[in-house]
Write an enzyme that holds these catalytic residues in place. Structure first.
Site, PDB file in Angstrom:
ATOM      1  N   GLN A 254     -19.514 -25.401 -29.456  1.00 49.75           N
ATOM      2  CA  GLN A 254     -20.749 -25.998 -29.976  1.00 49.75           C
ATOM      3  C   GLN A 254     -21.822 -24.938 -30.217  1.00 49.75           C
ATOM      4  O   GLN A 254     -22.542 -24.983 -31.220  1.00 49.75           O
ATOM      5  CB  GLN A 254     -21.224 -27.071 -29.000  1.00 49.75           C
TER       6      GLN A 254
ATOM      7  N   CYS B 284     -23.784 -34.012 -27.584  1.00 50.59           N
ATOM      8  CA  CYS B 284     -23.953 -35.284 -26.886  1.00 50.59           C
ATOM      9  C   CYS B 284     -24.700 -35.107 -25.571  1.00 50.59           C
ATOM     10  O   CYS B 284     -25.206 -36.077 -25.003  1.00 50.59           O
ATOM     11  CB  CYS B 284     -22.596 -35.934 -26.629  1.00 50.59           C
TER      12      CYS B 284
ATOM     13  N   GLY C 165     -11.777 -41.123 -35.171  1.00 51.94           N
ATOM     14  CA  GLY C 165     -12.444 -39.884 -35.538  1.00 51.94           C
ATOM     15  C   GLY C 165     -11.428 -38.764 -35.640  1.00 51.94           C
ATOM     16  O   GLY C 165     -10.332 -38.858 -35.065  1.00 51.94           O
TER      17      GLY C 165
ATOM     18  N   SER D 107     -12.449 -35.310 -31.171  1.00 49.70           N
ATOM     19  CA  SER D 107     -11.284 -36.189 -31.344  1.00 49.70           C
ATOM     20  C   SER D 107      -9.992 -35.390 -31.229  1.00 49.70           C
ATOM     21  O   SER D 107      -9.007 -35.869 -30.647  1.00 49.70           O
ATOM     22  CB  SER D 107     -11.357 -36.883 -32.705  1.00 49.70           C
TER      23      SER D 107
ATOM     24  N   GLY E  24     -12.744 -35.223 -35.744  1.00 53.09           N
ATOM     25  CA  GLY E  24     -13.482 -33.990 -35.536  1.00 53.09           C
ATOM     26  C   GLY E  24     -12.956 -33.210 -34.340  1.00 53.09           C
ATOM     27  O   GLY E  24     -11.877 -33.499 -33.809  1.00 53.09           O
ATOM     28  N   SER E  25     -13.745 -32.209 -33.889  1.00 55.99           N
ATOM     29  CA  SER E  25     -13.293 -31.334 -32.803  1.00 55.99           C
ATOM     30  C   SER E  25     -13.097 -32.100 -31.491  1.00 55.99           C
ATOM     31  O   SER E  25     -12.121 -31.866 -30.780  1.00 55.99           O
ATOM     32  CB  SER E  25     -14.297 -30.198 -32.602  1.00 55.99           C
TER      33      SER E  25
END
Length: 440
Positions: free
Chosen positions: A120, A50, A189, A194, A191-192
């Site tokens: 990431q 992001c 969500g 969330s 995912g990681s």
């Protein structure tokens, strides 16, 4: 071959542009392969989050590689070059190494020191490995960047000085809602990010947490880890009507939360997705506060209060990065000269063997003991003659201009460091050289 970075981040581009350039899933895989297929690129990895979209590549031509990677970013994102070029940055060789180490340490994040970037980068490394676009150069570099990042977080207070994006978001939420303990939270969500959001909410004292996700089983698993409950995606509007605090971070390409889903009342929505999960029109609803990545750029610095601790941590991490960059580049330069040293010793060994063969042919009656003594003497003489220059060239190779010394050796002795024999002999020659150095 040299390492090149081409990318853009929250420091150089507005979030709206980052949102358009961001690639994930199949699009990211296609970008990796498209870059690797360029004639001047040998290896490639891409970090798309992001906060940033960066392509790391091992290249043999700087200008051609920059042009190719920039154009491919434009093609695969659908953003015209004239809109993209002014926001791109380029780092090459030493600066590329320094940039990656800084990124991994959290120095280049929107929120200083946030730990998500390590995960990431690790995910980007894994994807490139799985897709076969990574080779030894980038693999070792990225592995080292991960180690540097871990060291920076372990040895300094950088992760405490700069809260995570979620932590900053909750600080902003408390300015609107007051203490969040006792509030009902909705996480959209699974995912990681969330998962981090749900865990951060739990640590902050929020006990009523609902998780909604497209795949219900994943929502159930995440909800169980924080003592919450899961709901179906079809029930999202109903859950929104009961939530005080909403954190959304899905991988959807379209808006997940529309304005007609949200009831006008006091509530706080934190949109951490790229592209956006929440329709910006939600901001026009009375009592509703929407904070997304773009607005967090302004609020993040205000939300961090430990200015002295932050400054001290930054200085400490910059020192670690500088030391690690110097050590990496020194080792990398020394490694570059090793094949040349091996080729020199290999050529000398060939000359010795050839001359000994001629001696035996000319004096076949030479006593075996004398022949062995002559052989050992010649080899000792050659080893002593080569010892000092080979040790010295390795030392000189660690300097910024070290490649010139190896090049001079190759020219003077007409060496080819890529010959199979030299490559096979590398470990043996290094071992012999090390023993001689110890014995001196």
């Amino acid at each position: 071959m040299s390492v090149l970075v081409v990318g853009l981040s929250h420091r150089t581009a507005p979030v709206a542009l980052l949102e358009r350039v961001s690639v994930s899933g199949d699009a990211l895989v296609k970008l990796l392969h498209a870059v690797q297929q360029d004639a001047c690129v040998a290896e490639v990895m891409a970090v798309s989050t992001c906060n940033r979209v960066e392509v790391y590549a091992e290249v043999d031509r700087f200008h051609a590689a920059v042009t190719a990677i920039s154009e491919l970013l434009s093609i695969h994102s659908g953003v015209p070059m004239e809109q993209l070029s002014n926001h791109l940055y380029v780092h090459y060789e030493d600066r590329a190494v320094e940039h990656l180490f800084s990124v991994g340490s959290g120095l280049d994040s929107m929120v200083l020191g946030e730990g998500q970037i390590l995960g990431q980068v690790r995910s980007a490394l894994k994807l490139a490995q799985e897709q076969g676009t990574l080779g030894p150069t980038l693999n070792e570099l990225v592995q080292q960047a991960l180690r540097v990042g871990k060291r920076s977080h372990t040895e300094t207070g950088i992760d405490r000085a700069g809260a995570s994006l979620v932590g900053v978001g909750l600080t902003l939420a408390e300015r609107v809602l007051g203490p969040i303990q006792g509030k009902r939270a909705l996480v959209v969500g699974a995912g990681s990010m969330s998962a981090l959001s749900a865990a951060t909410l739990q640590r902050a004292g929020v006990t009523d947490i609902v998780v909604v996700n497209r795949t219900h089983d994943r929502a159930v698993r995440l909800a169980q880890t924080v003592g919450g409950r899961a709901a179906e995606l079809g029930d999202l509007a109903r859950e929104l009507a009961q939530a005080d605090l909403v954190i959304s971070c899905t991988g959807a390409t379209d808006v997940v939360i529309t304005a007609d889903m949200v009831v006008a009342r006091e509530m706080f929505l934190l949109d951490l997705a790229l592209p956006h999960d929440v329709d910006p029109a939600v901001r026009r609803l009375p009592g509703v506060t929407l904070v997304d990545l773009e607005s967090m750029q302004d609020g993040a610095a205000d939300a961090e209060t430990d200015d002295g601790g932050r400054a001290e941590a930054v200085v400490a991490v910059r020192g670690i990065v500088a030391d690690e960059v110097a050590a990496y580049l020194s080792a990398e330069r020394a490694a570059r000269v090793t094949p040349t040293v091996v080729a020199l010793r290999s050529k000398a060994a060939d000359v010795v063997e050839a001359e000994l063969g001629r001696l035996v042919a000319r004096v076949p009656e030479l006593d075996g003991r004398v022949r062995d003594e002559v052989t050992q003497t010649i080899r000792r003489v050659v080893d002593k003659l080569l010892h000092e220059p080979t040790v010295r060239v390795k030392q000189l190779a660690e300097s910024p201009a070290g490649d010139h010394y190896a090049e001079a050796l190759r020219e003077l002795f007409d060496l080819d460091p890529k010959v199979p024999r030299a490559v096979r002999s590398i470990e043996r020659i290094d071992a012999e050289t090390s023993k001689k150095e110890v014995g001196r």
